[in-house]
Design a protein around this motif. Sequence first.
Motif, mmCIF file in Angstrom:
data_model
loop_
_atom_site.group_PDB
_atom_site.id
_atom_site.type_symbol
_atom_site.label_atom_id
_atom_site.label_comp_id
_atom_site.label_asym_id
_atom_site.label_seq_id
_atom_site.Cartn_x
_atom_site.Cartn_y
_atom_site.Cartn_z
ATOM 1 N N UNK A 1 0.815 -1.213 0.000
ATOM 2 C CA UNK A 1 0.000 0.000 0.000
ATOM 3 C C UNK A 1 0.850 1.265 0.000
ATOM 4 N N UNK A 2 2.167 1.097 0.015
ATOM 5 C CA UNK A 2 3.058 2.251 -0.026
ATOM 6 C C UNK A 2 3.263 2.926 1.316
ATOM 7 N N UNK A 3 3.039 2.199 2.400
ATOM 8 C CA UNK A 3 3.157 2.803 3.720
ATOM 9 C C UNK A 3 4.492 2.534 4.401
ATOM 10 N N UNK A 4 5.406 1.836 3.766
ATOM 11 C CA UNK A 4 6.708 1.589 4.377
ATOM 12 C C UNK A 4 7.401 2.938 4.564
ATOM 13 N N UNK A 5 7.673 3.298 5.804
ATOM 14 C CA UNK A 5 8.314 4.572 6.098
ATOM 15 C C UNK A 5 7.363 5.761 6.068
ATOM 16 N N UNK A 6 6.070 5.528 5.966
ATOM 17 C CA UNK A 6 5.096 6.614 5.908
ATOM 18 C C UNK A 6 4.022 6.388 6.973
ATOM 19 N N UNK A 7 4.465 6.204 8.202
ATOM 20 C CA UNK A 7 3.556 5.834 9.278
ATOM 21 C C UNK A 7 2.527 6.915 9.582
ATOM 22 N N UNK A 8 2.898 8.173 9.477
ATOM 23 C CA UNK A 8 1.953 9.251 9.799
ATOM 24 C C UNK A 8 0.721 9.176 8.897
ATOM 25 N N UNK A 9 0.921 8.995 7.612
ATOM 26 C CA UNK A 9 -0.195 8.886 6.667
ATOM 27 C C UNK A 9 -1.021 7.631 6.958
ATOM 28 N N UNK A 10 -0.348 6.518 7.256
ATOM 29 C CA UNK A 10 -1.058 5.273 7.547
ATOM 30 C C UNK A 10 -1.952 5.430 8.771
ATOM 31 N N UNK A 11 -1.411 5.992 9.848
ATOM 32 C CA UNK A 11 -2.205 6.128 11.065
ATOM 33 C C UNK A 11 -3.335 7.141 10.891
ATOM 34 N N UNK A 12 -3.174 8.140 10.043
ATOM 35 C CA UNK A 12 -4.262 9.056 9.735
ATOM 36 C C UNK A 12 -5.411 8.287 9.076
ATOM 37 N N UNK A 13 -5.078 7.450 8.089
ATOM 38 C CA UNK A 13 -6.097 6.633 7.447
ATOM 39 C C UNK A 13 -6.724 5.660 8.432
ATOM 40 N N UNK A 14 -5.911 5.059 9.257
ATOM 41 C CA UNK A 14 -6.408 4.087 10.236
ATOM 42 C C UNK A 14 -7.401 4.743 11.195
ATOM 43 N N UNK A 15 -7.064 5.929 11.713
ATOM 44 C CA UNK A 15 -7.967 6.635 12.629
ATOM 45 C C UNK A 15 -9.271 7.004 11.943
ATOM 46 N N UNK A 16 -9.204 7.395 10.671
ATOM 47 C CA UNK A 16 -10.428 7.812 9.990
ATOM 48 C C UNK A 16 -11.303 6.618 9.616
#
Length: 75
Positions: free
Chosen positions: A55-70
């Motif tokens: 999904x392209x989230x390797x090293x992009x944890x901030x974006x991943x957790x934003x999506x996860x929270x939403x």
Amino acid sequence: MQTAVLTDRERAAVQAYLRLTRTVRAAFDGPPNGDRPPLVPTVALAEAERALTAAGFAGNEEEFFRLLRSWCAEV
């Protein structure tokens, strides 16, 4: 709050992450296993790693957790 529309890969990454966190939680909530720490199956870790990378989230944890929270309020 803005609702995120996840791609299939993003959804798979979120679902794999949730399965991994639930597995870890269950391992720590389970009965003590002698003096050994609880173990998480390597397959759960590998599945989450593959899904996050795809999904392209390797090293992009901030974006991943934003999506996860939403997408999942329980996190």
